[in-house]
Design an enzyme around this catalytic site. Sequence first.
Site, PDB file in Angstrom:
ATOM      1  CB  SER A 110       0.806  -3.006  -7.396  1.00 21.51           C
ATOM      2  OG  SER A 110       2.050  -2.491  -6.980  1.00 21.51           O
ATOM      3  CE1 TYR A 114       0.079  -5.069  -2.287  1.00 22.44           C
ATOM      4  CE2 TYR A 114       1.924  -4.640  -3.756  1.00 22.44           C
ATOM      5  CZ  TYR A 114       0.701  -4.278  -3.231  1.00 22.44           C
ATOM      6  OH  TYR A 114       0.097  -3.122  -3.661  1.00 22.44           O
TER       7      TYR A 114
END
Length: 258
Positions: free
Chosen positions: A140, A153
Amino acid sequence: MKLDGKVALVTGAASGIGHAIAKRYVEAGGRVAIADLNLDAAEAAAKEIGDAKTAIAVAMDVSSEEQVNAGVEKTAATFGTIDILVSNAGIQIVHPIEEFPFAAWKKMLAIHLDGAFLTTKACVKYMYKQKSGSLIYMGSVHSHEASPLKSAYVTAKHGLLGLARTMAKEGAKYGVRANVICPGFVRTPLVDKQIPEQAKELGISEERVIREVMLGETVDKEFTTVEDIAEVALVLAAFNTNALTGQSITASHGWHMG
């Protein structure tokens, strides 16, 4: 670019980014195993994108070593080998750190990091034997950047960079490459779920979450698409030398440049 019958295992592929990648691989001449926690959804996706010769469904909780090993073995038994791993399965849970449940932290890291580790460990034995393969991890922009409320995350996505770089060095002598795709915000159910959650936590409107939090650092205020990411995944799968290994490729409309 063509895959010419190469076999890919794509985790979390019944929907979203994983589904788009699996579909693109079949279009490019590949064969895919759609691994997902939801077997019914995986079977429906396999029927949608191919036939019995090009797409199969595999039930897999990527945090379970037993299920990962069984799914990888089923894929190899069906198609003969495994050439490509796309470690894509993931979830999102947002909380400020002082309110982040430890169980939720562990769940996040188990799916993102344990899942990548277990699928890699199971797949490389086939890749090493044939002296070729491509390991692709779904990172990401948060592999490089941080955002409030996403401690687990961000930690997990940073960790994938370390795994990929290590595998690039370990796998090189076997012709196995390892890279990370780092998408910006892609409009999937995972992202849609975050919009009201972040609006509540930050005390702002959902419109502002989209405009300022999600797309504020892009050059054009546009979401990345699943098709964008599928094209990057195809390049990494089809590229066949160590010239492109150990890298993170960011597809984010300019959010994070480097």
